[in-house]
Design a protein around this motif. Structure first.
Motif, PDB file in Angstrom:
ATOM      1  N   LYS A   1       2.689   1.745  -3.486  1.00 45.16           N
ATOM      2  CA  LYS A   1       1.786   2.059  -4.590  1.00 45.16           C
ATOM      3  C   LYS A   1       1.185   3.460  -4.440  1.00 45.16           C
ATOM      4  O   LYS A   1       1.059   4.178  -5.437  1.00 45.16           O
ATOM      5  CB  LYS A   1       0.663   1.027  -4.680  1.00 45.16           C
ATOM      6  N   THR A   2       0.816   3.831  -3.247  1.00 41.27           N
ATOM      7  CA  THR A   2       0.160   5.134  -3.063  1.00 41.27           C
ATOM      8  C   THR A   2       1.145   6.287  -3.170  1.00 41.27           C
ATOM      9  O   THR A   2       0.769   7.395  -3.563  1.00 41.27           O
ATOM     10  CB  THR A   2      -0.555   5.201  -1.697  1.00 41.27           C
ATOM     11  N   THR A   3       2.404   6.055  -2.824  1.00 42.34           N
ATOM     12  CA  THR A   3       3.399   7.130  -2.885  1.00 42.34           C
ATOM     13  C   THR A   3       4.240   7.079  -4.143  1.00 42.34           C
ATOM     14  O   THR A   3       5.016   7.998  -4.415  1.00 42.34           O
ATOM     15  CB  THR A   3       4.335   7.064  -1.662  1.00 42.34           C
ATOM     16  N   LYS A   4       4.126   5.959  -4.899  1.00 42.60           N
ATOM     17  CA  LYS A   4       4.923   5.763  -6.123  1.00 42.60           C
ATOM     18  C   LYS A   4       6.422   5.944  -5.848  1.00 42.60           C
ATOM     19  O   LYS A   4       7.146   6.556  -6.637  1.00 42.60           O
ATOM     20  CB  LYS A   4       4.457   6.702  -7.226  1.00 42.60           C
TER      21      LYS A   4
ATOM     22  N   HIS B   1       0.839  -1.207   0.000  1.00 39.61           N
ATOM     23  CA  HIS B   1       0.000   0.000   0.000  1.00 39.61           C
ATOM     24  C   HIS B   1       0.871   1.254   0.000  1.00 39.61           C
ATOM     25  O   HIS B   1       0.594   2.219  -0.733  1.00 39.61           O
ATOM     26  CB  HIS B   1      -0.927  -0.010   1.215  1.00 39.61           C
TER      27      HIS B   1
END
Length: 338
Positions: free
Chosen positions: A105-108, A102
């Protein structure tokens, strides 16, 4: 998919708990790569048992060559977009992989670093180590290894999620020629190629502190020059990280801290292995002469670790015998305590 790589050597006592903790993850898109490093106990049998139960498990057996070679073999066989490592005597909580995935993916970002729970051999919690909730950009990434209280989290490959693209693009591997610090070197090499890194204040990794025969034998070398050169490799990897960001002069004080840490590790290992005192003192004197002008300008207030402050004092005032005595006494007290 996320590949979980587990190097295994004579881990039958803890292996069930380790594998089951991976199988129980709430994030199910995983593969578990069990690399049996020539175990002589029932480890391979345990691996095969779980492989028959769950198709997400791959079992690889190699001739015993150490954890670095086992992890490299795991990397060669990994199919996931992301990689994480778990040691065979440790275990993870069931939301561990989800939390790391998580975050990445959310912060790349290119790297996620989480905390850990240190446990004794029986699995009882000793302490919890949590990193601060921070994200580092490409220009700031060297800052992540500067906090000496959190530096333990960056010395090993576990508690992290890596991008397989970066590992493959730059041919990153563990250096099996090193006796110690090969896991730190892998992390430092990876950081050199990161555009960003995020720390999350979450500890779902249980690190079991045990002194097994394999760990003891890794450090069992009484060659003073070998021990120094091994530590030099780790130190130079840190310098390379700062050079890659153009920050060598900006962080000269911090690099001196890492140099003192190198001396500390060198003294610990040499005294523990009863290396020749004369050779140790000659090496320390050479260090002092080489770095004297630089170290004499280092302020004690800038040194984080208390023992490193002591080392700096001894080197500044050329008290080599006293430096040796302190570490000789430290090792003696530790041996009596266990």
């Amino acid at each position: 998919m996320i590949s979980i790589i587990i190097p295994i050597y004579n881990a039958e006592k803890y292996l069930d708990q380790c594998i089951e903790s991976c199988l129980e993850q709430t994030f199910s898109d995983i593969e578990i790569i069990l690399v049996n490093d020539g175990s002589k106990d029932e480890s391979l049998k345990i691996c095969k048992k779980y492989a028959e139960i769950d198709s997400r498990i791959k079992v690889i057996t190699i001739i015993n060559q150490g954890a670095s070679c086992a992890r490299n073999e795991g990397l060669k066989n990994a199919s996931g977009d992301y990689i994480t490592f778990v040691d065979a005597d440790d275990w993870i909580e069931n939301n561990y992989i989800f939390k790391l995935y998580h975050a990445i993916k959310t912060t790349k970002t290119d790297l996620v670093v989480s905390g850990m729970i240190k446990c004794n051999e029986l699995g009882k919690e000793i302490s919890k180590q949590l990193p601060s909730d921070e994200m580092y950009s490409e220009k700031e990434i060297v800052k992540c290894i500067l906090n000496w209280k959190n530096s333990f989290l960056y010395k090993g490959p576990c508690t992290k999620l890596y991008s397989k693209k970066i590992i493959e693009k730059f041919w990153l591997q563990f250096d099996s020629s090193l006796v110690f610090g090969e896991d730190t070197c892998f992390v430092l090499d990876y950081l050199k190629h990161c555009n960003s890194c995020i720390q999350i204040p979450y500890a779902g990794y249980h690190y079991r502190q045990i002194e097994n025969q394999e760990k003891k034998m890794r450090y069992k070398k009484d060659n003073v020059l070998f021990q120094w050169e091994n530590g030099e490799v780790v130190y130079k990897k840190r310098v390379e990280l700062f050079q890659s960001r153009g920050d060598v002069n900006k962080y000269r004080t911090e690099l001196n801290n890492f140099y003192l840490e190198k001396v500390r590790l060198f003294m610990n290992i040499c005294c523990a292995n009863h290396c020749n005192k004369k050779e140790i003192l000659e090496k320390i004197q050479g260090i002092s002469n080489e770095k004297y002008n630089e170290l004499r300008n280092v302020k004690f207030s800038k040194i984080g670790n208390p023992l490193d402050k002591l080392i700096l004092f001894f080197l500044k005032y050329k008290l080599y015998d006293l430096l040796y005595f302190v570490f000789w006494l430290k090792v003696k007290i530790y041996n009596r305590s266990i």
